[in-house]
Design a protein around this motif. Structure first.
Motif, PDB file in Angstrom:
ATOM      1  N   TYR A 198       0.849  -1.187   0.000  1.00  0.00           N
ATOM      2  CA  TYR A 198       0.000   0.000   0.000  1.00  0.00           C
ATOM      3  C   TYR A 198       0.886   1.238   0.000  1.00  0.00           C
ATOM      4  O   TYR A 198       1.721   1.422   0.900  1.00  0.00           O
ATOM      5  N   ASN A 199       0.720   2.074  -1.019  1.00  0.00           N
ATOM      6  CA  ASN A 199       1.499   3.309  -1.144  1.00  0.00           C
ATOM      7  C   ASN A 199       2.998   3.015  -1.077  1.00  0.00           C
ATOM      8  O   ASN A 199       3.740   3.646  -0.323  1.00  0.00           O
ATOM      9  N   CYS A 200       3.436   2.063  -1.875  1.00  0.00           N
ATOM     10  CA  CYS A 200       4.843   1.682  -1.904  1.00  0.00           C
ATOM     11  C   CYS A 200       5.440   1.993  -3.275  1.00  0.00           C
ATOM     12  O   CYS A 200       4.746   1.985  -4.296  1.00  0.00           O
ATOM     13  N   GLN A 201       6.747   2.246  -3.287  1.00  0.00           N
ATOM     14  CA  GLN A 201       7.466   2.536  -4.515  1.00  0.00           C
ATOM     15  C   GLN A 201       8.732   1.681  -4.583  1.00  0.00           C
ATOM     16  O   GLN A 201       9.388   1.458  -3.566  1.00  0.00           O
ATOM     17  N   SER A 202       9.050   1.241  -5.795  1.00  0.00           N
ATOM     18  CA  SER A 202      10.286   0.498  -6.063  1.00  0.00           C
ATOM     19  C   SER A 202      10.361  -0.779  -5.216  1.00  0.00           C
ATOM     20  O   SER A 202      11.141  -0.888  -4.271  1.00  0.00           O
ATOM     21  N   VAL A 203       9.537  -1.741  -5.592  1.00  0.00           N
ATOM     22  CA  VAL A 203       9.485  -3.032  -4.912  1.00  0.00           C
ATOM     23  C   VAL A 203       9.896  -4.114  -5.907  1.00  0.00           C
ATOM     24  O   VAL A 203       9.372  -4.178  -7.017  1.00  0.00           O
ATOM     25  N   THR A 204      10.836  -4.962  -5.495  1.00  0.00           N
ATOM     26  CA  THR A 204      11.302  -6.061  -6.343  1.00  0.00           C
ATOM     27  C   THR A 204      11.124  -7.381  -5.606  1.00  0.00           C
ATOM     28  O   THR A 204      11.529  -7.517  -4.449  1.00  0.00           O
ATOM     29  N   ILE A 205      10.509  -8.339  -6.288  1.00  0.00           N
ATOM     30  CA  ILE A 205      10.382  -9.701  -5.774  1.00  0.00           C
ATOM     31  C   ILE A 205      11.026 -10.614  -6.809  1.00  0.00           C
ATOM     32  O   ILE A 205      10.608 -10.622  -7.970  1.00  0.00           O
ATOM     33  N   GLU A 206      12.056 -11.364  -6.414  1.00  0.00           N
ATOM     34  CA  GLU A 206      12.689 -12.219  -7.400  1.00  0.00           C
ATOM     35  C   GLU A 206      13.113 -13.561  -6.815  1.00  0.00           C
ATOM     36  O   GLU A 206      13.415 -13.671  -5.628  1.00  0.00           O
ATOM     37  N   ASP A 207      13.087 -14.564  -7.683  1.00  0.00           N
ATOM     38  CA  ASP A 207      13.465 -15.935  -7.310  1.00  0.00           C
ATOM     39  C   ASP A 207      12.703 -16.396  -6.076  1.00  0.00           C
ATOM     40  O   ASP A 207      13.287 -16.996  -5.158  1.00  0.00           O
ATOM     41  N   SER A 208      11.404 -16.127  -6.037  1.00  0.00           N
ATOM     42  CA  SER A 208      10.615 -16.365  -4.838  1.00  0.00           C
ATOM     43  C   SER A 208       9.371 -17.201  -5.125  1.00  0.00           C
ATOM     44  O   SER A 208       8.986 -17.388  -6.280  1.00  0.00           O
TER      45      SER A 208
END
Length: 273
Positions: free
Chosen positions: A126-136
């Motif tokens: 919520y109201n977040c910027q620049s989020v990376t999810i990888e190899d998950s």
């Protein structure tokens, strides 16, 4: 130790090999969330949205507590082989981020410790910027793998969203979202991808969809499919996505075959296919 490490500017929080962190073990202990930098919330559902400084919050849901990370900038959570983060509460997000920037989840496996009916998602933004999810691996029974609202610049690479009980994701007023080389499979039973008209710039590239039991799209958002594979059990399950563009390399077939494994997801002994 895990909760204590979740602070702003912490470059990397590493979960040990084979470790299973059940957040419910600490979320119900008010004394652990009554110190500086943490908050114990009893009834205020809007508390996290108004937090002005980095705060780790235990907030209530119907059947337990939920970990909310609020106002944090520059946090990486990294798993190692066969490590997991789980919760007991079916109505809780496993990890919920509010007003955060520069967040990275790498090689993590996240899910609920309860089977069947579930209201809580896996990752909330919520109201977040620049989020990376990888190899998950984001698995059910989260209601949805990702629920994002009022957020931008989200990247998911080489990851799974699987076995969720309602769908794959919900995107509400989200800008610039890219899924690259991700597999979405065995999710059920409502709409797999929901995205409102305020959401723009959603791209799926080299992604695969299979064995999802529900309508694929209810989406007014601008979306692109590039070199993707979509396999769906029934031909009337596409749904409605008037602004979805598929390139010539994207495959859409109606069958219920499982996906063949490929080298994506976290480092684990047994792949979830």
């Amino acid at each position: 130790e895990f909760v204590s490490a979740l602070v702003s500017g912490k470059k990397e929080v590493v979960i040990g090999e084979g470790a299973v962190i059940n957040l419910s073990d600490v979320l119900n202990d008010g004394s652990l969330f009554s110190i500086d930098g943490r908050s114990w919330v009893v009834v205020d559902e809007e508390f996290a949205k108004n937090v002005k400084k980095p705060t780790i919050i235990s907030e209530p849901v119907y059947d337990g507590g939920q970990l909310t990370i609020a106002g944090v900038d520059g946090l990486t959570i990294k798993g190692t082989k066969n490590s997991r983060i789980i919760v007991n509460a079916a109505y809780a997000y496993v990890l919920n981020f509010v007003n955060c920037t520069d967040i990275k989840l790498e090689n993590v496996t996240l899910g609920h410790n309860v089977p069947g009916y579930c209201m809580g998602g896996v990752v909330g933004l919520y109201n977040c910027q620049s989020v990376t999810i990888e190899d998950s691996d984001l698995y059910g029974c989260g209601a949805y793998g990702i629920v994002a609202e009022n957020s931008e610049f989200i990247r998911m690479n080489r990851s799974f969203i699987r076995d969720c009980s309602y769908g794959i994701m919900q995107l509400m007023n989200v800008q610039d979202v890219v899924f690259n080389s991700c597999d979405f499979f065995r999710n059920k039973e409502y709409t797999m991808i929901e995205a409102d008209a305020a959401t723009k710039g959603v791209v799926f590239e080299k992604c695969r969809f299979a064995q999802n039991q529900g309508v694929l799209f209810i989406a007014e958002a601008e979306m692109k499919m590039i070199n993707c594979e979509i396999y769906h059990p029934f031909s009337d399950g596409f749904g409605n996505a008037p602004h979805l563009k598929m390139d010539d390399d994207t495959v859409l077939l109606f069958n219920n075959y499982p996906l063949k494994p490929r080298k994506i997801g976290p480092v684990v002994t047994v792949l979830p296919y």
